[in-house]
Design a protein around this motif. Sequence first.
Motif, PDB file in Angstrom:
ATOM      1  N   ASN A  43       0.864  -1.176   0.000  1.00 22.90           N
ATOM      2  CA  ASN A  43       0.000   0.000   0.000  1.00 22.90           C
ATOM      3  C   ASN A  43       0.902   1.228   0.000  1.00 22.90           C
ATOM      4  O   ASN A  43       1.572   1.514   0.987  1.00 22.90           O
ATOM      5  CB  ASN A  43      -0.919  -0.002   1.216  1.00 22.90           C
ATOM      6  CG  ASN A  43      -1.918  -1.136   1.139  1.00 22.90           C
ATOM      7  OD1 ASN A  43      -2.809  -1.122   0.306  1.00 22.90           O
ATOM      8  ND2 ASN A  43      -1.752  -2.128   1.990  1.00 22.90           N
ATOM      9  N   SER A  93      -0.549   7.849  -0.659  1.00 24.31           N
ATOM     10  CA  SER A  93      -1.267   8.615  -1.676  1.00 24.31           C
ATOM     11  C   SER A  93      -0.366   9.677  -2.298  1.00 24.31           C
ATOM     12  O   SER A  93       0.391  10.361  -1.601  1.00 24.31           O
ATOM     13  CB  SER A  93      -2.485   9.277  -1.034  1.00 24.31           C
ATOM     14  OG  SER A  93      -3.232   9.965  -2.005  1.00 24.31           O
ATOM     15  N   THR A 137       2.637   7.177  -6.093  1.00 26.49           N
ATOM     16  CA  THR A 137       2.721   5.968  -6.917  1.00 26.49           C
ATOM     17  C   THR A 137       3.684   6.122  -8.096  1.00 26.49           C
ATOM     18  O   THR A 137       4.419   5.186  -8.408  1.00 26.49           O
ATOM     19  CB  THR A 137       1.332   5.540  -7.439  1.00 26.49           C
ATOM     20  OG1 THR A 137       0.739   6.614  -8.158  1.00 26.49           O
ATOM     21  CG2 THR A 137       0.426   5.124  -6.290  1.00 26.49           C
ATOM     22  N   ARG A 161      -0.075  -3.568 -10.429  1.00 27.41           N
ATOM     23  CA  ARG A 161      -0.869  -2.469  -9.873  1.00 27.41           C
ATOM     24  C   ARG A 161      -2.324  -2.923  -9.799  1.00 27.41           C
ATOM     25  O   ARG A 161      -2.872  -3.451 -10.769  1.00 27.41           O
ATOM     26  CB  ARG A 161      -0.752  -1.235 -10.771  1.00 27.41           C
ATOM     27  CG  ARG A 161      -1.485  -0.015 -10.223  1.00 27.41           C
ATOM     28  CD  ARG A 161      -1.460   1.191 -11.155  1.00 27.41           C
ATOM     29  NE  ARG A 161      -0.165   1.454 -11.748  1.00 27.41           N
ATOM     30  CZ  ARG A 161       0.088   1.406 -13.072  1.00 27.41           C
ATOM     31  NH1 ARG A 161      -0.859   1.092 -13.926  1.00 27.41           N
ATOM     32  NH2 ARG A 161       1.288   1.677 -13.527  1.00 27.41           N
ATOM     33  N   GLU A 193      -6.788   2.141  -5.713  1.00 30.13           N
ATOM     34  CA  GLU A 193      -5.682   3.041  -6.034  1.00 30.13           C
ATOM     35  C   GLU A 193      -4.584   2.905  -4.972  1.00 30.13           C
ATOM     36  O   GLU A 193      -4.866   2.713  -3.797  1.00 30.13           O
ATOM     37  CB  GLU A 193      -6.210   4.483  -6.061  1.00 30.13           C
ATOM     38  CG  GLU A 193      -5.228   5.478  -6.597  1.00 30.13           C
ATOM     39  CD  GLU A 193      -5.824   6.886  -6.679  1.00 30.13           C
ATOM     40  OE1 GLU A 193      -5.078   7.793  -7.025  1.00 30.13           O
ATOM     41  OE2 GLU A 193      -7.021   7.049  -6.386  1.00 30.13           O
ATOM     42  N   ASN A 194      -3.357   2.997  -5.386  1.00 31.59           N
ATOM     43  CA  ASN A 194      -2.176   2.955  -4.507  1.00 31.59           C
ATOM     44  C   ASN A 194      -1.829   1.558  -3.999  1.00 31.59           C
ATOM     45  O   ASN A 194      -0.958   1.425  -3.144  1.00 31.59           O
ATOM     46  CB  ASN A 194      -2.315   3.885  -3.295  1.00 31.59           C
ATOM     47  CG  ASN A 194      -2.582   5.315  -3.683  1.00 31.59           C
ATOM     48  OD1 ASN A 194      -2.123   5.773  -4.730  1.00 31.59           O
ATOM     49  ND2 ASN A 194      -3.322   6.026  -2.860  1.00 31.59           N
ATOM     50  N   TYR A 216      -0.469  -2.388  -4.683  1.00 29.88           N
ATOM     51  CA  TYR A 216       0.326  -3.199  -5.601  1.00 29.88           C
ATOM     52  C   TYR A 216       0.503  -4.593  -5.017  1.00 29.88           C
ATOM     53  O   TYR A 216       0.441  -4.778  -3.801  1.00 29.88           O
ATOM     54  CB  TYR A 216       1.719  -2.591  -5.788  1.00 29.88           C
ATOM     55  CG  TYR A 216       1.730  -1.264  -6.493  1.00 29.88           C
ATOM     56  CD1 TYR A 216       2.032  -1.178  -7.842  1.00 29.88           C
ATOM     57  CD2 TYR A 216       1.447  -0.093  -5.808  1.00 29.88           C
ATOM     58  CE1 TYR A 216       2.055   0.051  -8.497  1.00 29.88           C
ATOM     59  CE2 TYR A 216       1.453   1.137  -6.445  1.00 29.88           C
ATOM     60  CZ  TYR A 216       1.770   1.193  -7.796  1.00 29.88           C
ATOM     61  OH  TYR A 216       1.773   2.407  -8.443  1.00 29.88           O
TER      62      TYR A 216
END
Length: 98
Positions: free
Chosen positions: A9, A12, A15, A42, A47-48, A50
């Motif tokens: 993670n 924010s 990335t 990803r 979002e954010n 992986y």
Amino acid sequence: MILEAVMLNVKSGQTEQFEMSFKEASKIISKMKGYISHALHRCIEIENKYLLLVEWETLEDHTVGFRESEEYLEWKKILHHYYDPFPVVEHFEEIGLN
């Protein structure tokens, strides 16, 4: 063969920089004894987030050979500041159902 699986993670807004740093760090891990391959994915839905998958010849190649090396200190310096929370690393072995 051992599969290391790690959910990452990334903080924010970081990335793009993380992905560039990971490319740099990949040169480190790929030279380690027992390393086979790795891939960074990803997440589409979150979002954010992986998924890092690394294949090692043995568990010890990762947990001792890499984690206790000078190279790991460099890897850590390049990547660890991106994570929140810090990831949990898990190892898996194939059970051979084919």
